[in-house]
Design a protein around this motif. Structure first.
Motif, PDB file in Angstrom:
ATOM      1  N   GLU A 456     -78.472 -15.548  41.801  1.00  0.00           N
ATOM      2  CA  GLU A 456     -78.345 -16.805  42.301  1.00  0.00           C
ATOM      3  C   GLU A 456     -77.056 -17.338  41.995  1.00  0.00           C
ATOM      4  O   GLU A 456     -76.585 -17.338  40.582  1.00  0.00           O
ATOM      5  CB  GLU A 456     -79.346 -17.872  41.708  1.00  0.00           C
ATOM      6  CG  GLU A 456     -80.719 -17.384  42.556  1.00  0.00           C
ATOM      7  CD  GLU A 456     -81.876 -18.569  42.184  1.00  0.00           C
ATOM      8  OE1 GLU A 456     -81.597 -19.141  41.271  1.00  0.00           O
ATOM      9  OE2 GLU A 456     -82.966 -18.401  42.846  1.00  0.00           O
ATOM     10  N   GLY A 457     -76.172 -17.820  42.801  1.00  0.00           N
ATOM     11  CA  GLY A 457     -75.037 -18.471  42.375  1.00  0.00           C
ATOM     12  C   GLY A 457     -73.999 -17.196  42.770  1.00  0.00           C
ATOM     13  O   GLY A 457     -72.740 -17.710  42.830  1.00  0.00           O
ATOM     14  N   VAL A 458     -74.206 -16.124  42.839  1.00  0.00           N
ATOM     15  CA  VAL A 458     -73.308 -15.121  43.069  1.00  0.00           C
ATOM     16  C   VAL A 458     -72.948 -15.122  44.442  1.00  0.00           C
ATOM     17  O   VAL A 458     -71.810 -14.948  44.714  1.00  0.00           O
ATOM     18  CB  VAL A 458     -73.795 -13.470  42.782  1.00  0.00           C
ATOM     19  CG1 VAL A 458     -73.138 -12.387  43.128  1.00  0.00           C
ATOM     20  CG2 VAL A 458     -74.011 -13.548  41.225  1.00  0.00           C
ATOM     21  N   SER A 459     -73.771 -15.267  45.585  1.00  0.00           N
ATOM     22  CA  SER A 459     -73.374 -15.360  46.709  1.00  0.00           C
ATOM     23  C   SER A 459     -74.575 -16.384  47.566  1.00  0.00           C
ATOM     24  O   SER A 459     -75.473 -15.952  47.422  1.00  0.00           O
ATOM     25  CB  SER A 459     -73.664 -14.026  47.386  1.00  0.00           C
ATOM     26  OG  SER A 459     -73.305 -13.957  48.686  1.00  0.00           O
ATOM     27  N   SER A 460     -73.751 -17.298  47.951  1.00  0.00           N
ATOM     28  CA  SER A 460     -74.664 -18.419  48.824  1.00  0.00           C
ATOM     29  C   SER A 460     -74.721 -18.140  50.065  1.00  0.00           C
ATOM     30  O   SER A 460     -74.145 -16.915  50.647  1.00  0.00           O
ATOM     31  CB  SER A 460     -74.316 -19.817  48.528  1.00  0.00           C
ATOM     32  OG  SER A 460     -72.765 -19.943  49.294  1.00  0.00           O
ATOM     33  N   LYS A 461     -75.323 -18.793  50.965  1.00  0.00           N
ATOM     34  CA  LYS A 461     -75.709 -18.194  52.473  1.00  0.00           C
ATOM     35  C   LYS A 461     -74.445 -17.837  53.277  1.00  0.00           C
ATOM     36  O   LYS A 461     -74.754 -16.836  53.787  1.00  0.00           O
ATOM     37  CB  LYS A 461     -76.346 -19.486  53.257  1.00  0.00           C
ATOM     38  CG  LYS A 461     -77.019 -18.996  54.369  1.00  0.00           C
ATOM     39  CD  LYS A 461     -78.065 -19.875  55.046  1.00  0.00           C
ATOM     40  CE  LYS A 461     -78.797 -19.087  56.292  1.00  0.00           C
ATOM     41  NZ  LYS A 461     -79.852 -20.079  56.942  1.00  0.00           N
ATOM     42  N   LEU A 541     -68.218  -6.767  43.981  1.00  0.00           N
ATOM     43  CA  LEU A 541     -69.617  -6.872  44.161  1.00  0.00           C
ATOM     44  C   LEU A 541     -70.005  -7.338  45.850  1.00  0.00           C
ATOM     45  O   LEU A 541     -69.197  -8.352  46.273  1.00  0.00           O
ATOM     46  CB  LEU A 541     -70.236  -8.059  43.373  1.00  0.00           C
ATOM     47  CG  LEU A 541     -71.584  -7.886  42.863  1.00  0.00           C
ATOM     48  CD1 LEU A 541     -72.044  -6.611  42.160  1.00  0.00           C
ATOM     49  CD2 LEU A 541     -72.062  -9.245  42.180  1.00  0.00           C
ATOM     50  N   HIS A 542     -70.720  -6.618  46.437  1.00  0.00           N
ATOM     51  CA  HIS A 542     -71.109  -6.885  47.630  1.00  0.00           C
ATOM     52  C   HIS A 542     -72.694  -7.309  47.875  1.00  0.00           C
ATOM     53  O   HIS A 542     -73.642  -6.478  47.287  1.00  0.00           O
ATOM     54  CB  HIS A 542     -70.890  -5.861  48.645  1.00  0.00           C
ATOM     55  CG  HIS A 542     -69.518  -5.537  48.583  1.00  0.00           C
ATOM     56  ND1 HIS A 542     -68.482  -6.121  49.711  1.00  0.00           N
ATOM     57  CD2 HIS A 542     -68.647  -4.727  48.195  1.00  0.00           C
ATOM     58  CE1 HIS A 542     -67.226  -5.706  49.464  1.00  0.00           C
ATOM     59  NE2 HIS A 542     -67.453  -4.833  48.371  1.00  0.00           N
ATOM     60  N   VAL A 543     -73.059  -8.280  48.636  1.00  0.00           N
ATOM     61  CA  VAL A 543     -74.509  -8.787  48.617  1.00  0.00           C
ATOM     62  C   VAL A 543     -74.760  -8.570  50.011  1.00  0.00           C
ATOM     63  O   VAL A 543     -74.110  -9.432  50.766  1.00  0.00           O
ATOM     64  CB  VAL A 543     -74.660 -10.052  48.059  1.00  0.00           C
ATOM     65  CG1 VAL A 543     -76.090 -10.336  48.163  1.00  0.00           C
ATOM     66  CG2 VAL A 543     -74.216 -10.251  46.534  1.00  0.00           C
ATOM     67  N   MET A 544     -75.893  -7.977  50.600  1.00  0.00           N
ATOM     68  CA  MET A 544     -76.307  -8.001  51.992  1.00  0.00           C
ATOM     69  C   MET A 544     -77.560  -8.516  51.791  1.00  0.00           C
ATOM     70  O   MET A 544     -78.572  -8.260  51.129  1.00  0.00           O
ATOM     71  CB  MET A 544     -76.050  -6.574  52.383  1.00  0.00           C
ATOM     72  CG  MET A 544     -74.888  -5.929  52.440  1.00  0.00           C
ATOM     73  SD  MET A 544     -74.995  -4.270  52.964  1.00  0.00           S
ATOM     74  CE  MET A 544     -73.668  -3.635  52.138  1.00  0.00           C
ATOM     75  N   ARG A 545     -77.986  -9.181  52.855  1.00  0.00           N
ATOM     76  CA  ARG A 545     -79.289  -9.774  53.058  1.00  0.00           C
ATOM     77  C   ARG A 545     -79.775  -9.156  54.687  1.00  0.00           C
ATOM     78  O   ARG A 545     -79.287  -9.430  55.531  1.00  0.00           O
ATOM     79  CB  ARG A 545     -79.476 -11.222  53.254  1.00  0.00           C
ATOM     80  CG  ARG A 545     -80.736 -11.886  52.927  1.00  0.00           C
ATOM     81  CD  ARG A 545     -80.932 -13.313  53.093  1.00  0.00           C
ATOM     82  NE  ARG A 545     -80.163 -14.025  54.112  1.00  0.00           N
ATOM     83  CZ  ARG A 545     -80.074 -15.459  54.366  1.00  0.00           C
ATOM     84  NH1 ARG A 545     -80.421 -16.072  53.302  1.00  0.00           N
ATOM     85  NH2 ARG A 545     -79.579 -15.863  55.379  1.00  0.00           N
TER      86      ARG A 545
END
Length: 642
Positions: A456-461, A541-545
């Motif tokens: 949380e905080g790494v990537s918002s919507k 860093l990559h975040v996928m949802r």
């Protein structure tokens, strides 16, 4: 002698404010007046202003501190040693003497052209914080009114959306967001300064205003009488913001040409009502600042009543306005750091730029910018900054300056708890830690597996990369990397996978392909069944949802243009007169039914209480009966709370 002179100075200030005070902003709407000439002995012309769709202007104060009588000397020296001194309008020696001996009022403004301020705005906000810490009063002005005109300074084209029908609603909403953001920033800044040795009783007063407060009550005729008669076209044409735009292909609209006059009126209003003596702005605001100073000087010079006073020279000296510009924050290419040229990715708001993203951005700044950025964006003493830079020269691989800068800025904007969280998260994801047992803690954390709360905080919507779950689950990792924007092609993705530069999943397990080998993405690689965390190299860093086909398009729109998506979300649906009447009738009927239900419920509760009270008064209750009665009371309280 000095005390008597100071007292006369203050008395002159009170007299000057009383004589010059604008009357159109502080009277009831049905008695609103506009004084157009400070020489006029006639009463102002009364005006009745029509009701506006804006129910109220923004004027969120955040509490005045104890009134400071004597400021902390050395304001200009502090600003100069930190690199904030650009162009200065007025006599600098006189102003230095003034700020060392008297508390003055200073203001800076920001137009509500976006829902958040960006990192470049700190170049103006930090000098204002220094002024506040020296005991001076500061006002932060949210330009809701001027945002509807568009500042041409530093731009070759007109702002987009200036002819949009939703412009007024959008700027008012943006102004509200920025006002709350500034309130939080000032509160954090005071806590931040207190932790670094600044004494709270010596901190000056501060508040936030909106120029919609007075511009909404001034007609075009009043504006022309106040400002238009005292402005000269030749001077306006020579200003850089105008001359450069006139040379461009798109030219300059009349509204943008008049922007400097509207901002000049802001300075005049704050000067005449609050005694503001100094305006601070970016170097691109020099023309607008000097326009305000010129307007104030002309208004005061026209006031014949000053010559009739016992001390006219003292009053005129009290009426001298000043202006200060600070350097602009620029990108690596030398362009102004703004939301359209680099600043749009680094917002002050945690909802638009997560604190971790801000921390990583600052952590990766080049070495040659560190000393100046530490002076700009922190309250660390200059000797402490010099010590950090000495350590940076001796051990550049440790990056002490970048770590200190990132921590201090996040602490200033979001608080120490968030800053420590960013340090801990950086240690977990990238292994960058100065603790002796930091790496051992990281190994234990990764063995347990990362949770959603850890990122949380790494990537918002808007910063998630939305992908369709059915298109990536059960597919080779190289295709997943292409779908998530990690790599531009399958070939480059395979090269990264073969080199061992990719780590995925809740345990950040390293993936290293051998020749002819492939790996499939499974549910075990996801966090909370819908988040894929992928680390590439040392610091990417990559975040996928995972999204459904129905929701992925909406998520991509929000990622591409968060502001436009927010506007569409708040877009007002058009209704006919009949639909509006029907809606009002339904609302009225529902409200009546709710009131009736509440009355009946209150009557039932009252009767129950009366019965219980009667029973309790006629008999002696044992422990069990008393417990039952108490439980009934607790149940009623719980229902009422729901």
């Amino acid at each position: 002698m000095e005390a008597a002179s100071s007292l006369r100075f203050r008395n002159a200030l009170v007299f000057l404010r009383h004589q010059l005070r604008s009357s159109y902003a502080y009277r009831p709407r049905h008695q609103q007046q506009c004084r157009t000439n400070v020489n006029s002995s006639d009463p102002p012309v009364k005006k009745n202003f029509a009701s506006d769709c804006m129910a109220k202007f923004i004027n969120h104060g955040i509490g005045d501190m104890k009134n400071i009588i004597e400021p902390t000397p050395g304001l200009l020296e502090t600003l100069e040693e930190r690199g904030f001194m650009g162009q200065f309008h007025g006599n600098r020696e006189e102003f230095t003497k003034l700020t060392d001996g008297e508390v003055i009022h200073i203001y800076a403004g920001a137009d509500a052209t976006a829902s958040s301020l960006h990192l470049g705005h700190l170049m103006v906000l930090m000098p204002m914080i220094h002024c506040m810490l020296h005991g001076h009063r500061i006002s932060l002005l949210v330009g809701i009114a001027t945002a509807r005109i568009g500042d041409p300074s530093g731009r070759l084209t007109e702002r987009e959306g200036m002819k949009d029908r939703q412009l007024g609603e959008r700027t008012f909403r943006y102004g509200t967001d920025i006002t709350l953001q500034l309130s939080l920033l000032l509160k954090n800044a005071i806590n931040y300064a207190r932790q670094r040795g600044y004494e709270e009783p010596k901190i000056g007063r501060r508040h936030i205003r909106s120029n919609l407060e007075w511009h909404r009550n001034v007609s075009i005729i009043d504006f022309m009488q106040i400002v238009g008669h005292r402005s000269r076209i030749g001077e306006m044409m020579l200003r850089k913001s105008v001359s450069e735009r006139l040379k461009s292909e798109d030219g300059l609209s009349f509204s943008e040409f008049s922007y400097q006059l509207i901002q000049a009126m802001d300075y005049w209003h704050l000067f005449s009502n609050l005694g503001v003596r100094l305006q601070i702005g970016g170097s691109d605001q020099w023309g607008n600042i000097t326009a305000g100073c010129d307007l104030i000087n002309r208004m005061v010079n026209e006031a014949r009543w000053i010559e009739e006073q016992p001390t006219p020279s003292l009053i005129k000296n009290m009426a001298k306005p000043y202006g200060l510009t600070v350097p602009l924050l620029t990108t690596a290419s030398g362009k102004k750091f703004s939301k359209t040229s680099g600043g749009g990715n680094i917002w002050i708001s945690a909802n638009k730029t997560p604190p971790f993203s801000l921390y990583q951005y600052l952590l990766n700044r080049p070495d040659d910018a560190m000393e100046q950025w530490l002076k700009y964006f922190t309250l660390l003493p200059i000797p402490k900054i010099e010590e950090i830079m000495e350590e940076q020269k001796e051990h550049p691989e440790r990056r002490p300056a970048q770590k200190k800068l990132a921590y201090e800025v996040v602490d200033l904007l979001h608080g120490p708890i968030v800053a420590k969280k960013c340090v801990e998260t950086t240690a977990v994801f990238f292994g960058q830690t100065d603790e002796e047992d930091g790496l051992a803690k990281r190994e234990r954390k990764l063995q347990q597996g990362l949770q959603k709360s850890d990122i949380e905080g790494v990537s918002s919507k808007p910063f998630w990369e939305p992908v369709v779950a059915d298109e990536v689950l059960g597919k080779p990792l190289e295709k997943v990397m292409v779908a998530g924007g990690v790599a531009p092609s399958n070939g480059q993705a395979r090269t990264l996978l073969k080199s061992g530069a990719v780590s995925i999943g809740p345990n950040l397990r390293q993936v290293k392909y051998a020749d002819g080998e492939k790996e499939i993405l499974t549910m075990d690689d996801l966090i909370d069944a819908n988040i894929l965390l992928m680390k590439v190299g040392k610091n990417k860093l990559h975040v996928m949802r995972m999204e459904t086909p129905e929701t992925v398009e909406r998520a991509r729109e929000e990622k591409a243009d968060p502001e436009r998506a927010l506007d569409n979300k708040h877009e007002v649906r058009k209704q006919t007169v009949r639909q509006r009447r029907s809606a009002r009738k339904k609302e009225k009927k529902a409200a009546t039914a709710l009131r009736k239900t509440n009355r009946e419920s209150a009557k039932r509760t009252s009767r129950s209480l009366l019965i219980e009270k009667t029973i309790a008064s006629k008999q002696i209750m044992d422990e069990k009966a008393f417990g039952s009665l108490l439980q009934k009371a607790l149940n009623r309280a719980q229902k009422k709370k729901k």
